[in-house]
Motif scaffolding. Structure first.
Motif, mmCIF file in Angstrom:
data_model
loop_
_atom_site.group_PDB
_atom_site.id
_atom_site.type_symbol
_atom_site.label_atom_id
_atom_site.label_comp_id
_atom_site.label_asym_id
_atom_site.label_seq_id
_atom_site.Cartn_x
_atom_site.Cartn_y
_atom_site.Cartn_z
ATOM 1 N N LEU A 174 -1.506 7.584 8.465
ATOM 2 C CA LEU A 174 -2.110 7.294 7.953
ATOM 3 C C LEU A 174 -3.185 6.896 7.349
ATOM 4 N N GLN A 182 -3.466 4.732 4.582
ATOM 5 C CA GLN A 182 -3.980 3.511 4.588
ATOM 6 C C GLN A 182 -5.107 2.813 3.962
ATOM 7 N N GLU A 196 1.093 1.394 8.405
ATOM 8 C CA GLU A 196 1.672 3.493 8.912
ATOM 9 C C GLU A 196 0.816 3.425 10.384
#
Length: 571
Positions: free
Chosen positions: A233, A236, A259
């Motif tokens: 993440l 992202q 992600e």
């Protein structure tokens, strides 16, 4: 796409892939594991490895191993070798030859020139500090560099000079021309190339300019035909840049980035930069220290590939950042070793027992199982004599009603052997107990006592069946659950993370290990009865001096029925 694929693995990434297959039944699925060779792999990388390689198997595609080697200042061939070893150790095989982003440096250079020719990149000569200052913050927009409006011809000429080594390190860099007021800081004219006069482990001295990770990564994915670029993440926001670069260059293949949450493990540091700081400050012994969750550290501690893969499967794949209980990882190895580890006896802190009613020549041999539930694992022989060792913690001089082990005037059963009764003790000049004098009831082998009240059982080793060894007992390296979130994480080091004990194992077992100690594939796991699961330390052990690492204790603290995961998204 067949029904088997539709029904398996209902995580959100599988749902995305299933939809992609529904739209394109001829999709040639391809993913990759793209480590930077600047450290050893850890348990978080294992999650990504399992995800990428398992998906490739599930969807009958391929998974590439590509080293994103764009920073020769931090990279080393030893890290490449360790990463290859770890992936093989986990049981995975990458498709074809190993790939390197450095293989594509000529193509990446051409793509950078394309951006310059379109007026979408420029050579900047601000210092690093000035670039950081001009970039702005989350609350304030950035401002344009005074070099931003150079002509295409000027930029092309300066970029060629960078490539030829005619400009010094830090004197210039190539930046994308996007939007200095973007809500995404990563889109505020990110650096694409910088000058580094350091020999590269693959290209040697051929290049002195190196692409930034964000520039090389997406283009390498495209060159390799990656269909699904899976990352954690924290990348992202970088997706905007990933797609922008692909859109504005002449690539013909467009991978899609998705992600998932990174693995955050209690009491652990997973940042390679922070692990290196622990090593540099000599808080840990190296990348394979059993107190850190690198794959080499876990392997040395006694974790198996199957236990790590089982752990990764249990935690699953989501988009929510979580803090995973360390006891869950321990549960996975404990469950496996409970079925596979050889049972034997060891004494970590010895205290001597003398059985006064047995003569000094008394010697019995007992055949005991290597595993109580698996007779196919065989048996081994133990020796019973008049002088034994037990754990110092298994005897208490003063009366304690709650204490269920050996105490003066009370009986205890020796594992696989007789019931004994402690009658007196002998001490040295410092008031330390050196001998416990006991009576041995020779009528109790395999029999219940006459009063039908079974005493507790303790383990032991005959003095004539001992081999001195070192035991290393590992605890959590940090004394707080989430040290990753602390800037001063070094302030939370657990001073008791490693305890060494010097005791005995059964000589008959130890001699078998000594014969194989030079075998690089030696895999011996033991349950030292009533103590825990241990493995031989193949790095520090020598033929005449064995070292055992405790993998995990016997007690399971993880709640199998309910996975306890703490949400740390907003912490």
């Amino acid at each position: 796409m067949n029904t088997e694929i539709k029904n398996k693995r209902k995580n959100f990434i599988c749902q995305i892939i299933n939809n992609d297959f529904n739209e394109n039944k001829n999709l040639s699925f391809c993913t990759r594991f793209p480590p930077e060779p600047n450290g050893h792999l850890h348990i978080g990388h294992a999650k990504s490895i399992c995800l990428n390689f398992e998906l490739a198997y599930l969807y009958k595609g391929q998974c590439n191993l590509r080293f994103d080697d764009t920073n020769p200042l931090k990279e080393n061939i030893k890290y490449i070798n360790s990463i290859k070893y770890d992936i093989n150790w986990l049981g995975y095989k990458w498709c074809g030859n190993i790939r390197y982003s450095s293989e594509y440096f000529s193509q990446l250079y051409q793509y950078a020139q394309e951006l310059i020719k379109q007026g979408l990149a420029y050579v900047d000569q601000l210092t690093k500090e000035q670039i950081r200052e001009y970039r702005g913050t989350l609350n304030t927009p950035g401002k344009n560099s005074p070099y931003r409006n150079r002509t295409i011809e000027e930029n092309m000429e300066l970029f060629k000079k960078m490539k030829k080594g005619e400009l010094s390190e830090g004197e210039a860099c190539l930046r994308a021309k996007i939007d200095m007021k973007s809500d995404f800081i990563v889109m505020r004219d990110p650096v694409l190339y910088r000058i580094i006069f350091t020999e590269h482990h693959q290209t040697q001295k051929k290049w002195c300019i190196y692409p930034m990770y964000d520039f090389a990564h997406c283009l390498s994915d495209s060159i390799e035909g990656i269909t699904h670029s899976l990352c954690t993440l924290e990348f992202q926001d970088n997706k905007s840049l990933y797609n922008w670069i692909l859109k504005h260059t002449s690539v013909t293949h467009y991978p899609k980035q998705y992600e998932f949450s990174r693995l955050n493990l209690e009491f652990s540091i997973l940042s390679k930069r922070k692990i290196k700081k622990l090593i540099d400050k000599k808080i840990i012994d190296g990348w394979n220290d059993p107190r850190i969750p690198t794959l080499s550290g876990l392997r040395r501690k006694g974790y198996t590939p199957s236990s790590i893969k089982n752990f990764c499967q249990k935690i699953g794949v989501t988009r929510q950042n979580n803090l995973i209980e360390f006891s869950m990882l321990e549960h996975c190895i404990r469950k496996e070793l409970n079925e596979t580890a050889i049972r034997t006896m060891a004494v970590l802190e010895p205290i001597k027992i003398f059985l006064y009613n047995l003569n000094k020549n008394h010697k019995e041999k007992f055949i005991v199982p290597n595993h109580p539930n698996h007779p196919e694992m065989g048996t081994h022989e133990i020796i019973f004599t008049n002088t034994l060792y037990i754990e110092r913690s298994d005897f208490k001089e003063k009366y304690d009603k709650k204490y269920k082990r050996l105490k003066l005037g009370e009986k205890i059963r020796l594992r696989y052997a007789y019931i004994i009764r402690a009658e007196k003790i002998e001490k040295d000049q410092y008031n330390n107990i050196i001998n416990i004098i006991c009576y041995c009831d020779l009528n109790t082998l395999g029999k219940k006592p006459k009063n039908n009240k079974n005493p507790s059982v303790i383990h032991w080793i005959s003095e004539k069946n001992t081999l001195p060894v070192e035991f290393r007992l590992y605890n959590q390296l940090f004394n707080i659950k989430n040290p990753e979130q602390q800037k001063n994480f070094l302030s939370y080091i657990n001073s008791d993370s490693l305890t060494k004990r010097y005791g005995f194992i059964e000589k008959t077992i130890g001699e078998k290990i000594q014969q194989k100690i030079n075998d690089n594939n030696l895999k011996l796991f033991f349950q030292f009865e009533r103590i825990g699961y241990f493995c031989i330390d193949c790095i520090d052990s020598k033929k005449d001096y064995l070292v055992f690492n405790r993998t995990v204790s016997l007690r399971d603290t993880w709640n199998v029925k309910k996975i306890k995961i703490k949400n740390i998204t907003n912490n």
